[in-house]
Structure formats: C-alpha cells, structure tokens
Design a protein around this motif. Sequence first.
Motif, PDB file in Angstrom:
ATOM      1  N   VAL A 102     -71.014  32.463 -44.497  1.00 17.27           N
ATOM      2  CA  VAL A 102     -71.084  33.600 -43.693  1.00 17.27           C
ATOM      3  C   VAL A 102     -70.115  33.279 -42.533  1.00 17.27           C
ATOM      4  CG1 VAL A 102     -72.433  35.282 -41.956  1.00 17.27           C
ATOM      5  CG2 VAL A 102     -73.354  34.233 -44.138  1.00 17.27           C
ATOM      6  N   ALA A 103     -69.026  34.190 -42.482  1.00 11.35           N
ATOM      7  CA  ALA A 103     -68.018  34.002 -41.453  1.00 11.35           C
ATOM      8  C   ALA A 103     -68.249  34.283 -40.010  1.00 11.35           C
ATOM      9  CB  ALA A 103     -66.701  34.970 -41.697  1.00 11.35           C
ATOM     10  N   ALA A 104     -67.750  33.983 -39.170  1.00 15.15           N
ATOM     11  CA  ALA A 104     -67.889  34.025 -37.606  1.00 15.15           C
ATOM     12  C   ALA A 104     -68.178  35.379 -37.215  1.00 15.15           C
ATOM     13  CB  ALA A 104     -67.140  33.351 -36.886  1.00 15.15           C
ATOM     14  N   PRO A 105     -68.933  36.048 -36.618  1.00 17.72           N
ATOM     15  CA  PRO A 105     -69.017  37.453 -36.087  1.00 17.72           C
ATOM     16  C   PRO A 105     -67.661  37.949 -35.443  1.00 17.72           C
ATOM     17  CG  PRO A 105     -70.339  36.226 -34.562  1.00 17.72           C
ATOM     18  CD  PRO A 105     -70.088  35.186 -35.528  1.00 17.72           C
ATOM     19  N   PHE A 106     -67.576  39.276 -35.331  1.00 13.64           N
ATOM     20  CA  PHE A 106     -66.587  39.807 -34.673  1.00 13.64           C
ATOM     21  C   PHE A 106     -67.177  40.212 -33.171  1.00 13.64           C
ATOM     22  CE2 PHE A 106     -65.345  41.188 -38.899  1.00 13.64           C
ATOM     23  CZ  PHE A 106     -64.035  41.042 -38.720  1.00 13.64           C
ATOM     24  N   THR A 107     -65.945  39.891 -32.150  1.00 14.65           N
ATOM     25  CA  THR A 107     -66.628  40.302 -30.526  1.00 14.65           C
ATOM     26  C   THR A 107     -65.441  41.093 -30.099  1.00 14.65           C
ATOM     27  OG1 THR A 107     -65.521  38.462 -29.557  1.00 14.65           O
ATOM     28  CG2 THR A 107     -67.637  38.023 -30.587  1.00 14.65           C
ATOM     29  N   VAL A 108     -65.695  41.497 -29.009  1.00 19.68           N
ATOM     30  CA  VAL A 108     -64.750  42.729 -28.375  1.00 19.68           C
ATOM     31  C   VAL A 108     -63.404  41.760 -28.230  1.00 19.68           C
ATOM     32  CG1 VAL A 108     -64.158  43.748 -26.113  1.00 19.68           C
ATOM     33  CG2 VAL A 108     -66.503  43.755 -27.135  1.00 19.68           C
ATOM     34  N   ALA A 133     -59.273  34.037 -36.974  1.00 21.61           N
ATOM     35  CA  ALA A 133     -59.673  32.918 -37.633  1.00 21.61           C
ATOM     36  C   ALA A 133     -61.246  32.695 -37.559  1.00 21.61           C
ATOM     37  CB  ALA A 133     -58.875  31.578 -37.460  1.00 21.61           C
ATOM     38  N   SER A 134     -62.021  32.272 -38.552  1.00 15.20           N
ATOM     39  CA  SER A 134     -63.416  31.779 -38.617  1.00 15.20           C
ATOM     40  C   SER A 134     -63.432  30.391 -39.487  1.00 15.20           C
ATOM     41  CB  SER A 134     -64.028  33.034 -39.536  1.00 15.20           C
ATOM     42  OG  SER A 134     -65.337  32.404 -39.990  1.00 15.20           O
ATOM     43  N   PRO A 135     -64.360  29.595 -39.108  1.00 13.76           N
ATOM     44  CA  PRO A 135     -64.566  28.412 -39.768  1.00 13.76           C
ATOM     45  C   PRO A 135     -64.538  28.489 -41.483  1.00 13.76           C
ATOM     46  CG  PRO A 135     -65.764  28.263 -37.892  1.00 13.76           C
ATOM     47  CD  PRO A 135     -65.275  29.831 -38.264  1.00 13.76           C
ATOM     48  N   VAL A 136     -65.246  29.667 -41.611  1.00 14.60           N
ATOM     49  CA  VAL A 136     -65.303  29.826 -43.249  1.00 14.60           C
ATOM     50  C   VAL A 136     -65.083  31.278 -43.327  1.00 14.60           C
ATOM     51  CG1 VAL A 136     -67.158  27.927 -43.595  1.00 14.60           C
ATOM     52  CG2 VAL A 136     -67.875  30.262 -42.962  1.00 14.60           C
ATOM     53  N   THR A 137     -64.847  31.700 -44.814  1.00 11.56           N
ATOM     54  CA  THR A 137     -64.683  33.019 -45.204  1.00 11.56           C
ATOM     55  C   THR A 137     -66.057  33.461 -45.757  1.00 11.56           C
ATOM     56  OG1 THR A 137     -62.297  32.656 -45.589  1.00 11.56           O
ATOM     57  CG2 THR A 137     -63.589  34.491 -46.796  1.00 11.56           C
ATOM     58  N   PHE A 185     -53.553  54.522 -34.759  1.00 14.17           N
ATOM     59  CA  PHE A 185     -54.041  54.516 -36.064  1.00 14.17           C
ATOM     60  C   PHE A 185     -54.927  55.868 -36.248  1.00 14.17           C
ATOM     61  CE2 PHE A 185     -53.188  49.961 -36.029  1.00 14.17           C
ATOM     62  CZ  PHE A 185     -52.431  49.859 -36.981  1.00 14.17           C
ATOM     63  N   ASP A 186     -54.906  56.478 -37.333  1.00 15.08           N
ATOM     64  CA  ASP A 186     -55.860  57.579 -37.636  1.00 15.08           C
ATOM     65  C   ASP A 186     -57.300  56.731 -37.764  1.00 15.08           C
ATOM     66  OD1 ASP A 186     -54.263  59.877 -37.983  1.00 15.08           O
ATOM     67  OD2 ASP A 186     -53.528  58.832 -39.800  1.00 15.08           O
ATOM     68  N   THR A 187     -57.303  55.544 -38.656  1.00 22.95           N
ATOM     69  CA  THR A 187     -58.525  54.653 -38.690  1.00 22.95           C
ATOM     70  C   THR A 187     -58.482  53.373 -38.446  1.00 22.95           C
ATOM     71  OG1 THR A 187     -60.753  54.573 -39.911  1.00 22.95           O
ATOM     72  CG2 THR A 187     -58.573  54.683 -41.319  1.00 22.95           C
ATOM     73  N   PHE A 188     -59.069  52.547 -37.799  1.00 28.34           N
ATOM     74  CA  PHE A 188     -58.973  51.192 -37.736  1.00 28.34           C
ATOM     75  C   PHE A 188     -60.187  50.609 -38.360  1.00 28.34           C
ATOM     76  CE2 PHE A 188     -58.863  47.318 -35.439  1.00 28.34           C
ATOM     77  CZ  PHE A 188     -57.555  46.770 -35.828  1.00 28.34           C
ATOM     78  N   VAL A 189     -60.033  49.757 -39.470  1.00 31.03           N
ATOM     79  CA  VAL A 189     -61.189  49.534 -40.365  1.00 31.03           C
ATOM     80  C   VAL A 189     -61.482  48.079 -39.870  1.00 31.03           C
ATOM     81  CG1 VAL A 189     -62.603  49.420 -42.424  1.00 31.03           C
ATOM     82  CG2 VAL A 189     -60.701  51.129 -42.201  1.00 31.03           C
ATOM     83  N   ILE A 190     -62.525  47.519 -39.205  1.00 33.83           N
ATOM     84  CA  ILE A 190     -63.091  46.301 -38.970  1.00 33.83           C
ATOM     85  C   ILE A 190     -64.209  45.656 -39.834  1.00 33.83           C
ATOM     86  CG2 ILE A 190     -63.576  44.844 -37.040  1.00 33.83           C
ATOM     87  CD1 ILE A 190     -62.910  46.993 -35.146  1.00 33.83           C
ATOM     88  N   GLY A 191     -64.033  44.500 -40.364  1.00 31.67           N
ATOM     89  CA  GLY A 191     -64.796  43.885 -41.242  1.00 31.67           C
ATOM     90  C   GLY A 191     -64.475  42.548 -42.120  1.00 31.67           C
ATOM     91  N   HIS A 192     -65.571  42.009 -42.438  1.00 23.75           N
ATOM     92  CA  HIS A 192     -65.025  40.589 -43.291  1.00 23.75           C
ATOM     93  C   HIS A 192     -64.648  40.764 -44.683  1.00 23.75           C
ATOM     94  CE1 HIS A 192     -67.710  39.241 -39.907  1.00 23.75           C
ATOM     95  NE2 HIS A 192     -66.844  38.246 -39.818  1.00 23.75           N
ATOM     96  N   VAL A 193     -63.690  40.051 -44.976  1.00 22.85           N
ATOM     97  CA  VAL A 193     -63.375  40.216 -46.281  1.00 22.85           C
ATOM     98  C   VAL A 193     -64.346  39.067 -46.976  1.00 22.85           C
ATOM     99  CG1 VAL A 193     -61.793  39.109 -48.136  1.00 22.85           C
ATOM    100  CG2 VAL A 193     -60.892  40.429 -46.171  1.00 22.85           C
ATOM    101  N   SER A 194     -64.712  39.339 -48.293  1.00 23.78           N
ATOM    102  CA  SER A 194     -65.747  38.485 -48.891  1.00 23.78           C
ATOM    103  C   SER A 194     -65.324  37.930 -50.130  1.00 23.78           C
ATOM    104  CB  SER A 194     -67.043  39.428 -49.088  1.00 23.78           C
ATOM    105  OG  SER A 194     -67.960  38.341 -49.966  1.00 23.78           O
ATOM    106  N   LEU A 195     -65.315  36.553 -50.387  1.00 24.06           N
ATOM    107  CA  LEU A 195     -64.897  36.404 -51.865  1.00 24.06           C
ATOM    108  C   LEU A 195     -66.316  36.355 -52.615  1.00 24.06           C
ATOM    109  CD1 LEU A 195     -63.218  34.663 -53.867  1.00 24.06           C
ATOM    110  CD2 LEU A 195     -64.118  32.606 -53.030  1.00 24.06           C
ATOM    111  N   ASP A 196     -66.302  37.436 -53.638  1.00 29.17           N
ATOM    112  CA  ASP A 196     -67.408  37.794 -54.295  1.00 29.17           C
ATOM    113  C   ASP A 196     -67.419  37.175 -55.696  1.00 29.17           C
ATOM    114  OD1 ASP A 196     -68.288  39.667 -52.206  1.00 29.17           O
ATOM    115  OD2 ASP A 196     -67.333  41.339 -53.199  1.00 29.17           O
ATOM    116  N   CYS A 197     -68.472  37.011 -56.055  1.00 32.20           N
ATOM    117  CA  CYS A 197     -68.906  36.464 -57.332  1.00 32.20           C
ATOM    118  C   CYS A 197     -69.793  37.355 -57.872  1.00 32.20           C
ATOM    119  CB  CYS A 197     -69.486  34.874 -57.416  1.00 32.20           C
ATOM    120  SG  CYS A 197     -69.968  34.406 -58.885  1.00 32.20           S
TER     121      CYS A 197
END
Length: 294
Positions: free
Chosen positions: A103-109, A77-81, A7-19
């Motif tokens: 709060v979702a579970a953290p990202f690890t290596v 997968a995370s227990p919650v989003t 890839f040119d860029t690989f974006v890592i992060g949690h999706v959030s259900l925003d209110c």
Amino acid sequence: MNHTVKFDTFVIGHVSLDCNIYQGQERRSFGGAVVYSSHAAVAGGWRVGVLTKTSEEDRKMLENIFNVPQENLFHTASPVTTSIRNEYLTEDRERRICTALRVAAPFTVADLPPVTSSIYHLGGLIAGDFDQELLPELASRGKLAVDVQAFLRRNEGGSMVFRDWEEKRKWLPYIDYLKTDAAEAEIMTGEADRSKAAKMLLEWGAKEVMITHNTEVLVQNRDERAVVPLKPRNLTGRTGRGDSCFSAYITERLEKQMERAARYAAALVSLKMEKPEPFSGNRNDVEDYLEHFY
C-alpha cells in the motif's frame, strides 16, 4: 498559491500493480481507478490532468500507463507502489477476493500541484489513500467527485474488507458527485433498494449520487433521477467498470443534462467491458454504440 494549468477534470489516485487471476490464468498489469478514470475522460475529448503516487522505481512506467500528455501527468513519490491481487471466483467476474500486497503512502493537501480544474476526482483503492482534509480543500476549488471505495475498502492484514465510512455525515456535504456500487451503497445506508439508498446519501449531503450495478447505472440528485441499462456484448473487461462509468458521467455533466450524460457513460462502459484494458476508444465510438444499442 499560483494556479496555472486549467483542466476539465483532475484525477487523483494511486496506480496499482494488479495481479488478476481468472479461471486459473494470472495476468499482471498496472491498473487502479486513476488509470481507468483518466482514459474514460480522455476518450470524451476533455482536458485531463492526473496526480498519482508510486515508488521512484515504478515512476518510469507511468508514460506507458496513462494517455494524457506528459506535462499533464503529476507524480509524487512513495516508498512503495500499491499492489493488489484480484482473484475472480465467478465467470461474470462479479465475485472476487482482493488482497492488498503493498500500500502506497496517502495523498495530502501538500501533494497538490499548482493546477485548477472544473472537477477534482478522487479515484482511490483503499481506505487511507486520501487524507480526509483533501475533501474540503478540493471542494473549495471546484466540483468534488469521490468514488467511495477509497473510504470503505480497508486493508486488514492484507485482506480487503468493506466497512462503513464512520465520518460519512461529516464529509458527504463536500461532495458534488458521489459514486458507489450496489454493495457499497448498502454498507453505507443499510438499504438494498438502490433508489432508496441514493435518496439517503443525498439527505446526508451528497449533491448527486451514482450507484453502479452489473445491469444498470442509476444517477440521482434532489430533483431528478436517471436509470440506464448496461449493454455489454461480453464481460472480458469487467475490471475498471465503475471507474470508467463515473469518470465519463461527471465530465459529460459539465455540458449535459443528467439523462444524456448517464446514457453516454453507460454506452462507454458497455463498450469498455469488451476489453480488459482501459477504454481506448473515442467519442465517435461511444456515439455509434449509443445509436446501435440504445
């Protein structure tokens, strides 16, 4: 490790259900830095990969949220989003109260898929989203881009509170592109002058710093700096401003000098701010905007 997809860029992060609550109206949508960032990079025509984390139940929503090809969208997968409530207090949407609902579970290596990328972009939401060991690991694979929000914004019993990143001097030297907004830069450096704050962050090891503000974007490294005004025609799409700007900038930097990349990013985000959803235009739209307003 068998590195396969490039890839040119690989974006890592949690999706959030925003209110999002603005002037008494409530609007629910999936957001998060990873969503706004990946859309902005796709608009430039770059090859974009995404790694996100949600509950299994919410996984089916991802193809409606992202505009990358399915094979370039990676999920663990995370227990919650993650879910965040944003209550905007002012008409210009500059002041808001943010509350972490889940709060979702953290990202690890261990979550990293077998891909290679020119840039690895950490677009998080809350301190603890990323195991800090990801920083040296990703820096060894390509250019590391970090939005500092995911290291400053803490969840304290639901309240989102900004506190300094205690180990910043240990980790900043791994970061090629560091993004903060004006308030975050002041929290990290104690300096309200954005140019002075950028200089301090560079001295502590970051290689190139972007500081966004509602009037302009500043970019600085050890040799040069660029300051470009934002010229939105309205502020409906304030959410995702910094994410869109940073992602557009770092991908343009793959081929362009600082000033040209900063101008492109400022034009893209000015255009994006006219609509609340992630940027859906393309490079031609941005270049037209540049021509008319810059």
